[in-house]
Design an enzyme around this catalytic site. Structure first.
Site: not given
Lengths: 411, 411
Positions: A7-8, A10, A12-13, A101, A197, A201
């Site tokens: 799913l995705g 971009g 990272v995908g 995250k 962010d 984490k």
């Protein structure tokens, strides 16, 4: 064959698709199973026409779930619709791997429960520390330890900005712009530079480490937007480096956590974590301090962790699921240890401000160096708990001549 | 209930018994299983009369195997009878956890095959890096990576000795004696100071990382026994630190590995690994460099890793076993990259030696500082492969006036 829906599509995908294709042969020879991407969810198909796996691309979440799929990899980011899609996947008894995250910090407990109820696994190694193996070592390898403390640099964007401010004497705005130009910061950098962010984490790490629910909103959060060149000059005078540290600790089952810019000595481990790197120190009762570092974000480092999570699911199909403990942590507002501090007080009356400080703190060394500004008093205050500082500063800030007070913990 | 037999009740065995007892409640609440030590094997029962678990102590290996036991923890050390006992345990379909690097470096392939044939697990996290989670992250979390290089400090004893020689200008013998007095070195320190221990650990890491059998005897090994105070003076002149580095790399499926004292820059990660600490940098194609560090030995750090291995077995009973690839690695004799080097040549004719060096190497900077001894020539040679150096030095060493040549790689 293990069928994977992504799913995705971009950065990272794309990294994950590449890594899965690259490792096909090797993975099959190790596990006997072939990894296969069955479909990739995108918002707008037209944007991906030029990509290698265009034939797998769909904009329909229904199509994703109607295809035979064993593992759903969620790398869309953001809370919605990631939350809805992951929840649906788990309820359909699909294993899920996510790098998100925000999702885990916000809905981790609920989603892990759903996974467990449905006999599937939800893995999220890439959600903290990017490519660094940290969650699995913490949950599994260090299982015999009571964890006392976590000290970490968890946000690559702010670490990059602070590294440039330190090494190249850049101002905050210029360093942010450079980070944006290089792709290390988003157009809207708020979540990074305000410390959210890193806090998310830290909440994931702390929840796992202490076996109690540490909500990220209960962490004391301070970003880096107020740091200026003068702060770095003071830091350098003392051989310190300014880093956005994420620290939590468990003392007698009370949790304290913060994310804030801290002055750290330049010979400490974390001081060497520069630019987009992340670093994490875990202190356990048996193991002592263990230190992990590496790339905290980026296409291939994130894909590396996602791949590890996928391999884990395929190789351990009957693995017991982890759960977040639903016991809410008791969060202390104040760090109860004594620390050293660097303070800067903007004032129209230096003499009186110096007198105030001297009277308030036993061990207070005023700066008289060239760095000191005309309208401010700067000092190192030694061996005081945060609470004492804050209550003194609350009184000081009410004085007519004091216009601003800024403090840095020194670690 | 999971029943555990411990072979060996020295420092590490004691740590494991303590950690298992300490974690009983917590472990049961996480996994639903209780951990229970059923028996402890010792050589001489009389020596352990004062210990907490004396009622569990036996000197009979038969008794160990006749008791109901699920997991055998081997912490006797040494090759024999550890090898025979572990083999027997695996054949009796008992899971085994060992902290024994000698055993795994020498018999790992065979023992892992036996484990696999018998449907049980052989875990050995503590055999490399003590308490640092390294083998599991390497095998599982980084599974999507092709590993190019490992750079590590794997022996705490030698690192302690070198740290003392550096920081306190101690001679080798004094530093060794201090290490022995503090329990960081054994009465017979050969395996550590000659580099064998580090080489065995490097062979385990490399065999896993590269998927090829890297025998420790094929690694170029040089110990620290020949290092003197003058070496450290030269190091300091340049801002270097001397560390016993264990390095291997995979270049086009050819493996190169060495353990030797190297001069490293004082701002590198590994230069911060002091005293008894270990540090490991793994370079993967997707993740880039990942760095792990922590205590490489000791009662509780080792017990921490052993406990993680035990928990792993209990929580993943059907887990697929890892195997060492039986394909022998092709080992290169020489590091094929160019490096900088520090060389010291004992000579009765300095002038001619200097001429020889200048003629042999394009970029050769002679030392003229106060460190330089009357009977030696010292130089930094830049950008030469090891092979060129060694072949030149072979000729030089045949000259009548040259009595000894010593070289350090600079990294």
């Amino acid at each position: 064959m293990a069928s994977i829906a992504v799913l995705g599509y971009g950065v990272v995908g794309t990294g994950i698709a590449n890594l899965i294709n690259k490792n096909k042969e090797r993975f099959k020879s190790i596990t006997g199973e072939e990894l296969n991407i069955s479909s990739i969810l995108v918002k707008d198909k037209n944007k991906h026409e030029q990509k290698q796996n265009y034939h797998l691309v769909t904009d329909s979440i229904e199509k994703i779930f109607n295809n035979p799929v064993d593992i759903v990899v969620e790398v869309m980011g953001g809370l919605h619709p990631a939350y809805e899609y992951v929840k649906k996947a788990l309820k359909l008894k699909k294993h899920v791997v996510t790098a998100n995250k925000d999702l885990i910090a916000e809905y981790g407990e609920e989603l892990l429960d759903i996974a467990s109820d449905n006999g599937v696994t939800l893995n999220f190694e890439a959600s903290v520390g990017g490519g660094i193996p940290i969650l699995k070592p913490l949950m599994e390898s260090l299982a015999g330890n009571k964890i006392f403390e976590i000290q970490a640099i968890l946000n690559g964007t702010t670490n990059f900005i602070l590294s440039k401010m330190y090494a190249e004497n850049m101002g905050y705005k210029d360093a942010l712009k450079l980070a944006q130009n290089l792709g290390f910061a988003e157009a809207n950098p708020d979540s990074d530079v305000l410390g959210y962010d890193a806090a998310r984490k830290l909440s994931i790490l702390s929840t796992i480490a202490y076996g109690m629910k540490v909500n990220w909103v209960d962490i004391n959060i301070e970003g880096i937007t107020d740091i200026d060149e003068i702060d770095f000059e003071y830091a350098k005078l003392n051989g310190y480096i300014i880093k956005l540290l994420a620290i939590s600790k468990n003392k007698d089952e009370k949790i304290y956590g913060f994310v804030k810019p801290v002055m750290i000595k330049s010979d400490s481990y974390l001081s060497k974590i520069d630019n987009e790197l992340n670093g994490i120190v875990i202190e356990g009762d048996a193991v002592g301090n263990v230190f992990f570092s590496g790339k905290g974000a980026g296409m291939l480092p994130t894909a590396s962790s996602v791949f590890g999570d996928i391999a884990d699911i395929i190789q351990n199909k009957n693995k017991k699921n982890i759960k977040f403990n639903d016991k809410e942590a008791y969060i202390e507002k104040y760090w109860d240890e004594k620390s050293d501090w660097l303070v800067r007080i903007k004032t129209n009356d230096r003499l009186n401000t110096i007198c105030n400080l001297s009277e308030s703190f036993k061990n207070c060394h005023m700066y008289t160096s060239s760095v000191t500004q005309r309208d401010e008093v700067a000092a190192i205050i030694r061996n005081e708990p945060e609470f004492t500082l804050d209550s003194t500063f609350e009184k000081l800030s009410k004085l007519s001549y004091v216009t601003k007070i800024k403090k840095f913990m020194i670690l």
